[in-house]
Design an enzyme around this catalytic site. Structure first.
Site: not given
Length: 276
Positions: A57, A204
């Site tokens: 990231y 999610p």
């Protein structure tokens, strides 16, 4: 706080079952950086005790940002990060980096960037297909034994890979893509349930579009005076006691919306409707 609101990662690290994924905190300007720092700090203010990041990231920038925002860390805050990729100048922009010496180097870099003496949860971002899995996991086991990492996790593995890994070292977590509308890894989730392994679903909330994709989700959200995103997260929390969602955002308003999902109680009928 009841047991259903927390989970013991690795059997000994208690975290709240709704964490925060820091992937989207990627500032492009000083103003963006200040906003990203504010989001990370607000997550902790609201009771988040597990934050997930990765070397990939921003190639370390995300870890640097979290340290700037949160160090010295609260005693109850666990930081999870991931290694196993290196940046390249190729079209892909990355390559696997699972050789033992590279893993060791990346862990040392993560410790420095995060300003930690030990990483609470170190996850292998992907198994390197060019390196025997036992060599990769053995390197992480050695780093654990040296005290540089406390617990070892995996990301994007199948049942067989998880079983093989557990024969080499204790596995505390698995991070696979999973949500209400994408249950490809249900067998892996079940294997985690049987072994008491934390299952951290990434993506999610189906890229935030669950309500647009499912009339049932939107209907239930209206019934509960909640948002489709909150309903999708509430279903995850109800679906398995080992699921520890880590929804990410760069918006404080969206962060607060996500975390309010813990107050959404579906009940058996609505849970069954969503599961179908």
């Amino acid at each position: 706080m009841t047991a259903s609101e927390t989970f013991l990662v690795g059997g000994d690290l208690e975290v709240r079952r709704l964490g925060f994924g820091a992937m989207r905190l990627r500032p492009e300007s000083p103003e963006d950086r200040a906003a990203c720092i504010a989001v990370a700090r607000r997550a902790v203010e609201l009771g988040v005790t597990l934050i997930d990041t990765a070397h990939m990231y921003g190639w370390g920038a995300n870890e640097d940002l979290l340290a700037e925002a949160l160090h010295p860390y609260p005693d109850d805050l666990a930081i999870a990060t991931k290694v196993g990729f290196r940046q390249t100048a190729t079209d892909e922009g990355w390559r696997y980096a699972g050789a033992p010496d590279e893993l060791r180097e990346q862990v040392d870099e993560a410790l420095r960037r995060l300003r930690l003496d030990r990483i609470d949860l170190l996850q292998l971002h992907r198994l390197d297909p060019a390196v025997p899995p036992a060599d990769q996991l053995g390197a992480l086991r050695d780093l654990r034994d040296e005290g540089k990492i406390a617990r070892i996790g995996l990301s994007e593995v199948n049942e067989a890979e998880l079983a093989a890994a557990r024969a080499v070292v204790d596995i505390a977590s698995v991070q696979n893509r999973y949500n209400l509308l994408d249950r490809e890894h249900e067998p892996v989730l079940k294997a985690c349930e049987e072994a008491g392994i934390a299952f951290l679903p990434w993506r999610p909330v189906a890229a935030g579009a669950s309500g647009a994709q499912s009339e049932e989700i939107a209907t239930i959200a209206k019934e509960l005076d909640a948002t489709p995103t909150q309903v999708a997260i509430a279903w995850l929390l109800a679906h398995s006691p080992v699921i520890v969602p880590i929804p990410g955002t760069s918006s404080i308003a969206h962060l607060e919306e996500n975390l309010r999902a813990t107050a959404v109680h579906l009940g058996q009928d609505r849970y069954d409707r969503l599961t179908r």
